[in-house]
Design a protein around this motif. Structure first.
Motif, PDB file in Angstrom:
ATOM      1  N   GLU A 125       0.820  -1.219   0.000  1.00 27.78           N
ATOM      2  CA  GLU A 125       0.000   0.000   0.000  1.00 27.78           C
ATOM      3  C   GLU A 125       0.853   1.268   0.000  1.00 27.78           C
ATOM      4  N   LYS A 126       2.047   1.161  -0.596  1.00 28.88           N
ATOM      5  CA  LYS A 126       2.893   2.340  -0.797  1.00 28.88           C
ATOM      6  C   LYS A 126       2.651   2.819  -2.229  1.00 28.88           C
ATOM      7  N   TYR A 127       1.512   3.497  -2.401  1.00 30.49           N
ATOM      8  CA  TYR A 127       0.992   3.738  -3.745  1.00 30.49           C
ATOM      9  C   TYR A 127       1.859   4.689  -4.576  1.00 30.49           C
ATOM     10  N   SER A 128       2.385   5.739  -3.970  1.00 36.66           N
ATOM     11  CA  SER A 128       3.186   6.680  -4.761  1.00 36.66           C
ATOM     12  C   SER A 128       4.454   6.009  -5.274  1.00 36.66           C
ATOM     13  N   LEU A 129       5.064   5.144  -4.450  1.00 34.39           N
ATOM     14  CA  LEU A 129       6.251   4.419  -4.897  1.00 34.39           C
ATOM     15  C   LEU A 129       5.894   3.371  -5.950  1.00 34.39           C
ATOM     16  N   ALA A 130       4.719   2.776  -5.814  1.00 37.60           N
ATOM     17  CA  ALA A 130       4.267   1.814  -6.828  1.00 37.60           C
ATOM     18  C   ALA A 130       4.083   2.509  -8.171  1.00 37.60           C
ATOM     19  N   VAL A 131       3.485   3.706  -8.158  1.00 38.85           N
ATOM     20  CA  VAL A 131       3.298   4.476  -9.395  1.00 38.85           C
ATOM     21  C   VAL A 131       4.644   4.731 -10.067  1.00 38.85           C
ATOM     22  N   THR A 132       5.634   5.162  -9.284  1.00 38.06           N
ATOM     23  CA  THR A 132       6.969   5.440  -9.838  1.00 38.06           C
ATOM     24  C   THR A 132       7.571   4.184 -10.464  1.00 38.06           C
ATOM     25  N   ALA A 133       7.434   3.061  -9.778  1.00 39.93           N
ATOM     26  CA  ALA A 133       8.007   1.814 -10.294  1.00 39.93           C
ATOM     27  C   ALA A 133       7.332   1.404 -11.595  1.00 39.93           C
ATOM     28  N   TYR A 134       6.014   1.472 -11.650  1.00 36.98           N
ATOM     29  CA  TYR A 134       5.302   1.088 -12.876  1.00 36.98           C
ATOM     30  C   TYR A 134       5.638   2.037 -14.029  1.00 36.98           C
ATOM     31  N   LEU A 135       5.749   3.334 -13.719  1.00 34.88           N
ATOM     32  CA  LEU A 135       6.103   4.299 -14.773  1.00 34.88           C
ATOM     33  C   LEU A 135       7.505   4.007 -15.306  1.00 34.88           C
ATOM     34  N   ASN A 136       8.420   3.637 -14.430  1.00 36.40           N
ATOM     35  CA  ASN A 136       9.769   3.263 -14.871  1.00 36.40           C
ATOM     36  C   ASN A 136       9.717   2.017 -15.760  1.00 36.40           C
ATOM     37  N   ALA A 137       8.882   1.065 -15.366  1.00 34.23           N
ATOM     38  CA  ALA A 137       8.746  -0.154 -16.168  1.00 34.23           C
ATOM     39  C   ALA A 137       8.234   0.174 -17.561  1.00 34.23           C
ATOM     40  N   LEU A 138       7.226   1.032 -17.641  1.00 33.54           N
ATOM     41  CA  LEU A 138       6.637   1.385 -18.938  1.00 33.54           C
ATOM     42  C   LEU A 138       7.590   2.231 -19.780  1.00 33.54           C
ATOM     43  N   ALA A 139       8.389   3.053 -19.112  1.00 35.00           N
ATOM     44  CA  ALA A 139       9.372   3.862 -19.855  1.00 35.00           C
ATOM     45  C   ALA A 139      10.405   2.974 -20.534  1.00 35.00           C
ATOM     46  N   LEU A 140      10.713   1.844 -19.898  1.00 34.81           N
ATOM     47  CA  LEU A 140      11.699   0.919 -20.465  1.00 34.81           C
ATOM     48  C   LEU A 140      11.064  -0.055 -21.454  1.00 34.81           C
ATOM     49  N   ASP A 141       9.779  -0.366 -21.244  1.00 38.38           N
ATOM     50  CA  ASP A 141       9.104  -1.329 -22.123  1.00 38.38           C
ATOM     51  C   ASP A 141       7.620  -0.967 -22.175  1.00 38.38           C
ATOM     52  N   ASP A 142       7.253  -0.183 -23.192  1.00 37.16           N
ATOM     53  CA  ASP A 142       5.857   0.270 -23.272  1.00 37.16           C
ATOM     54  C   ASP A 142       4.922  -0.812 -23.804  1.00 37.16           C
ATOM     55  N   THR A 143       5.463  -2.006 -24.032  1.00 36.70           N
ATOM     56  CA  THR A 143       4.609  -3.124 -24.453  1.00 36.70           C
ATOM     57  C   THR A 143       4.293  -4.038 -23.270  1.00 36.70           C
ATOM     58  N   LEU A 144       4.439  -3.521 -22.063  1.00 37.46           N
ATOM     59  CA  LEU A 144       4.186  -4.311 -20.855  1.00 37.46           C
ATOM     60  C   LEU A 144       2.772  -3.970 -20.348  1.00 37.46           C
ATOM     61  N   PRO A 145       1.741  -4.604 -20.907  1.00 40.77           N
ATOM     62  CA  PRO A 145       0.364  -4.187 -20.598  1.00 40.77           C
ATOM     63  C   PRO A 145      -0.004  -4.381 -19.134  1.00 40.77           C
ATOM     64  N   GLN A 146       0.560  -5.426 -18.499  1.00 45.04           N
ATOM     65  CA  GLN A 146       0.195  -5.649 -17.102  1.00 45.04           C
ATOM     66  C   GLN A 146       0.678  -4.517 -16.207  1.00 45.04           C
ATOM     67  N   ALA A 147       1.794  -3.872 -16.607  1.00 45.35           N
ATOM     68  CA  ALA A 147       2.282  -2.725 -15.832  1.00 45.35           C
ATOM     69  C   ALA A 147       1.308  -1.554 -15.973  1.00 45.35           C
ATOM     70  N   GLY A 148       0.814  -1.344 -17.192  1.00 47.12           N
ATOM     71  CA  GLY A 148      -0.158  -0.271 -17.409  1.00 47.12           C
ATOM     72  C   GLY A 148      -1.439  -0.512 -16.641  1.00 47.12           C
TER      73      GLY A 148
END
Length: 308
Positions: A47-70
Motif C-alpha cells: 500500500e505504498k501507492y506513490s512508490l508503486a506508481v513510480t516503479a510502474y512508470l519506470n517499467a513502462l518507460a523501459l518497455d511500453d509493451t508491458l500491458p500488465q504494468a499499465g
C-alpha cells in the motif's frame, strides 16, 4: 503475510540494483522493466501507492509493451482514490486493445467508485452489447440501474442473469423488484419458486404475505406471515402485518390484538404505520387497538381519535 511481502520487496530491490549495475554490460531494458514491474507489485501490496506508481512508470518507460504494468498502474491510481488518473491510464490501455473486457469492466467500476453511475452503466451496456451473456456485466448493470432508480431496467438485467445462472439469490432480487413495482401476481410466482428452493427464508415469507394481501388472498397472506414467524419468532414486522390482515380483513379482534401485542413487544414502533392502521376505514376495533398502543407506550401523539 506482511513478512513475505517485505521479503519479496527486498528481493526485488536487490535484483534491481544488480541489474542496474550491469546495465552498461548490456542488460536488456525489457529485463529491467520486468524488475521494476515486480517492484511496483511489491509496493502496491504494501500500500505504498506513490512508490508503486513510480516503479510502474519506470517499467513502462523501459518497455511500453508491458500491458500488465499499465493495468496495475491504473489500479494503483484507483486504489489511492485518484480516479481521474486511473481512468486516463485505462483509456490508454483501451486504445491499444479496444476489445479488452477486463479493462472495460475496470473503467465501469471506476466510474461507479466516482459515483458516475450513468457513465458506469453505459460501460457495462457496451460490454453486454459485445457479450450479452456476460454474468458480471449483467449483475453490475442491474446494481447500477437500481442506483439510478430504474427498477424496470434492473429487473430486466436480473432476469437475463437468472436465465444464465438460475441462482436463488438472483431470483429473490427479481421477486423483490416485483414487490417494489407492485406487480403482485408475478411477485407471488417468483417468491413461490424461490421458497420451494429456500424454505427457511423468513424475509421471503414476509414479501409473499405482502403480495398475497395486495391481491386480496388474505388467508394465504396469513399463512405466509405465520410461516415466517415460525422461522423468525421475534420479527416485529411479520407479527404486525399478520395483525393488520386479522384486524382489517379477517375481523378477528382477539387474534389480531394478540399479533399486535407480539409486534410491539418485539420492538415495533413505526408511528406512520401505527397511525395508518388507526386511520383505516376497515378497522372496526379502533378503541381496542388504540388502547393497546397507549398501554404499550407507542401511541403516536397525533393518532386519530376513536370514531363516533
Amino acid at each position: 503475510m506482511e513478512n513475505r511481502l517485505v521479503i519479496r520487496f527486498i528481493s526485488a530491490l536487490l535484483f534491481l540494483s544488480v541489474l542496474l549495475s550491469g546495465c552498461e554490460s548490456g542488460v536488456p531494458p525489457e529485463e529491467v522493466a520486468q524488475v521494476y514491474y515486480n517492484l511496483g507489485n511489491a509496493y502496491f501490496e504494501l500500500e505504498k501507492y506513490s512508490l508503486a506508481v513510480t516503479a510502474y512508470l519506470n517499467a513502462l518507460a523501459l518497455d511500453d509493451t508491458l500491458p500488465q504494468a499499465g493495468y496495475n498502474l491504473a489500479r494503483v491510481y484507483i486504489e489511492s482514490g485518484d480516479y481521474k488518473q486511473g481512468l486516463a491510464a485505462l483509456s490508454e490501455l483501451l486504445k491499444q486493445d479496444p476489445g479488452n473486457s477486463l479493462v472495460l469492466s475496470t473503467i465501469g467500476w471506476t466510474h461507479y467508485l466516482s459515483a458516475e453511475y450513468e457513465e458506469a452503466l453505459g460501460v457495462f451496456d457496451e460490454i453486454l452489447q459485445r457479450t450479452p451473456t456476460d454474468r458480471r456485466g449483467l449483475y453490475n448493470a442491474a446494481v447500477l440501474a437500481l442506483k439510478l432508480d430504474r427498477k424496470e431496467d434492473a429487473l430486466g438485467y436480473f432476469q437475463r442473469l437468472y436465465s444464465e445462472t438460475a441462482e436463488a439469490e438472483t431470483l429473490y432480487r427479481i421477486a423483490a423488484l416485483y414487490v417494489d413495482l407492485e406487480r403482485w401476481e408475478e411477485a407471488v410466482e417468483a417468491l413461490t419458486e424461490y421458497l420451494a428452493k429456500n424454505p427457511d427464508d423468513a424475509d421471503a415469507y414476509y414479501d409473499l404475505g405482502i403480495a398475497y394481501a395486495a391481491e386480496r388472498y388474505y388467508g394465504k397472506a396469513l399463512d405466509a406471515f405465520q410461516a415466517g414467524i415460525e422461522l423468525k419468532k421475534n420479527d416485529p414486522l411479520l407479527h404486525f402485518e399478520k395483525a393488520v390482515v386479522l384486524l382489517l380483513y379477517i375481523e378477528n379482534v382477539d387474534e389480531g390484538l394478540k399479533a399486535l401485542t407480539a409486534a410491539v413487544e418485539n420492538g415495533f414502533k413505526d408511528t406512520e404505520r401505527i397511525s395508518a392502521l388507526l386511520g383505516a376505514d376497515e378497522l372496526l376495533f379502533k378503541e381496542e387497538v388504540r388502547s393497546l398502543f397507549k398501554e404499550k407506550g407507542v401511541l403516536p401523539e397525533e393518532a386519530p381519535a376513536t370514531g363516533p
